[in-house]
Design a protein around this motif. Structure first.
Motif, mmCIF file in Angstrom:
data_model
loop_
_atom_site.group_PDB
_atom_site.id
_atom_site.type_symbol
_atom_site.label_atom_id
_atom_site.label_comp_id
_atom_site.label_asym_id
_atom_site.label_seq_id
_atom_site.Cartn_x
_atom_site.Cartn_y
_atom_site.Cartn_z
ATOM 1 N N ALA A 23 0.823 -1.215 0.000
ATOM 2 C CA ALA A 23 0.000 0.000 0.000
ATOM 3 C C ALA A 23 0.858 1.267 0.000
ATOM 4 O O ALA A 23 0.359 2.344 -0.346
ATOM 5 C CB ALA A 23 -0.924 0.005 1.216
ATOM 6 N N LEU A 24 2.125 1.154 0.383
ATOM 7 C CA LEU A 24 3.000 2.319 0.509
ATOM 8 C C LEU A 24 3.793 2.615 -0.759
ATOM 9 O O LEU A 24 4.522 3.612 -0.816
ATOM 10 C CB LEU A 24 3.986 2.100 1.667
ATOM 11 N N ARG A 25 3.649 1.823 -1.799
ATOM 12 C CA ARG A 25 4.502 1.953 -2.987
ATOM 13 C C ARG A 25 4.209 3.226 -3.781
ATOM 14 O O ARG A 25 3.068 3.450 -4.176
ATOM 15 C CB ARG A 25 4.303 0.760 -3.921
ATOM 16 N N PRO A 26 5.220 4.034 -4.051
ATOM 17 C CA PRO A 26 5.051 5.101 -5.040
ATOM 18 C C PRO A 26 4.988 4.514 -6.451
ATOM 19 O O PRO A 26 5.349 3.352 -6.660
ATOM 20 C CB PRO A 26 6.319 5.952 -4.875
ATOM 21 N N VAL A 27 4.579 5.316 -7.385
ATOM 22 C CA VAL A 27 4.533 4.878 -8.781
ATOM 23 C C VAL A 27 5.941 4.517 -9.247
ATOM 24 O O VAL A 27 6.913 5.217 -8.953
ATOM 25 C CB VAL A 27 3.943 5.993 -9.676
ATOM 26 N N GLY A 28 6.042 3.394 -9.930
ATOM 27 C CA GLY A 28 7.322 2.970 -10.471
ATOM 28 C C GLY A 28 8.190 2.188 -9.509
ATOM 29 O O GLY A 28 9.347 1.888 -9.805
ATOM 30 N N VAL A 29 7.631 1.835 -8.341
ATOM 31 C CA VAL A 29 8.338 1.030 -7.344
ATOM 32 C C VAL A 29 7.587 -0.280 -7.162
ATOM 33 O O VAL A 29 6.356 -0.276 -7.018
ATOM 34 C CB VAL A 29 8.446 1.769 -5.997
ATOM 35 N N VAL A 57 4.412 10.242 0.485
ATOM 36 C CA VAL A 57 3.298 9.304 0.394
ATOM 37 C C VAL A 57 2.295 9.675 1.485
ATOM 38 O O VAL A 57 2.597 9.580 2.673
ATOM 39 C CB VAL A 57 3.775 7.849 0.571
ATOM 40 N N HIS A 58 1.107 10.111 1.091
ATOM 41 C CA HIS A 58 0.133 10.623 2.051
ATOM 42 C C HIS A 58 -0.875 9.544 2.452
ATOM 43 O O HIS A 58 -1.126 8.592 1.724
ATOM 44 C CB HIS A 58 -0.597 11.829 1.448
ATOM 45 N N GLY A 59 -1.435 9.715 3.642
ATOM 46 C CA GLY A 59 -2.445 8.797 4.146
ATOM 47 C C GLY A 59 -1.902 7.704 5.031
ATOM 48 O O GLY A 59 -2.664 6.865 5.506
ATOM 49 N N PHE A 60 -0.573 7.720 5.277
ATOM 50 C CA PHE A 60 0.051 6.662 6.068
ATOM 51 C C PHE A 60 0.968 7.219 7.164
ATOM 52 O O PHE A 60 1.964 6.606 7.523
ATOM 53 C CB PHE A 60 0.823 5.708 5.168
ATOM 54 N N GLY A 61 0.644 8.389 7.649
ATOM 55 C CA GLY A 61 1.395 8.972 8.741
ATOM 56 C C GLY A 61 2.371 10.050 8.316
ATOM 57 O O GLY A 61 2.678 10.219 7.117
#
Length: 248
Positions: A28-34, A238-242
């Protein structure tokens, strides 16, 4: 040529086979391209309610960690996350460099992220030294974790174990138990709350807890992934996870 789905970063993630929280939380924490690529340390769901049982779990993890790392590196990840906590804490800070080097060797010299380094980097980013600590364990495990942080120079104001009886059962923790644990270790002198144990599904709850405690609540899976990203040059917020992933 680069990996079509992971052109920016490929992350190897190694977790115990009993762990059902780390993989979905880190995905759920992955940025685009990771992209993430998971290997599993094959262990049994043995009891951790007494010292012989705990020692047996630790022995199983130690025996299965290097084969799990080797199973992941064949896809040529850029960084490897070791998603298990007890191995990091049991023998104290003095042995961490040796453990880390053994993991790097198994990973073919690739960068490796482990909980002590990730948590230290996060606490430095927040400027926090006085901490409350949440573990998945019974007092047997809490003592080792508390001693590790104290020996690393942190002031452990409070520590609370969730009392989970086996590795797989850790993921069965309830939000009520998490809430009670946060309240137990929080206090006016606490600058940050740290949760260890990668099978504790706490990423989203920690985000909510930051809102009502008014201080950083660092969940194990989020801090591991944050450290792997930042040490690899991925600075996406990365927003929404602290606050850690959103602001640091």
């Amino acid at each position: 040529m680069t990996d079509l789905l992971g052109p920016r970063l490929k992350v190897g993630v190694v977790v115990p086979s009993t762990n059902t929280s780390a993989q979905p939380e880190m995905d759920a924490l992955r940025p685009v391209g990771v992209t993430n690529h998971t290997g599993r340390m094959v262990i049994n769901d043995d009891s951790m309610t007494d010292e012989p049982g705990f020692d047996h779990v630790m022995h199983s993890i130690r025996n299965s960690t290097h084969p799990a790392i080797e199973s992941v590196v064949s896809c040529d990840p850029d960084v490897v996350i070791i998603g298990v906590s007890p191995e990091s804490y049991w023998d104290g800070p003095g042995s961490h460099a040796r453990v880390l080097e053994s993991m790097r060797s198994a990973a073919g010299g690739r960068p490796v992220t482990m909980s002590p380094d990730a948590i230290k980097a996060a606490l430095t980013a927040y400027g926090a030294r006085r901490i409350g600590v949440i573990t998945p364990y019974l007092p047997l495990g809490d003592d080792s974790v508390s001693r590790f942080f104290k020996d690393s120079g942190y002031d452990v104001v409070g520590i609370q174990g969730l009392g989970m009886p086996s590795p797989a059962k850790i993921s069965h923790v309830t939000e009520e138990q998490l809430r009670d644990a946060v309240r137990e270790v929080d206090g006016p002198d606490v600058e940050a709350i740290v949760q260890v144990g990668t099978n504790v599904p706490m990423v989203r709850f920690a985000t909510a807890a930051e809102a009502w405690t008014g201080k950083p609540v660092i969940s194990n899976n989020a801090v591991l992934y944050w450290h792997a990203l930042r040490s690899s040059g991925i600075e996406d917020q990365v927003h929404g996870f602290g606050s850690l992933l959103a602001r640091h």
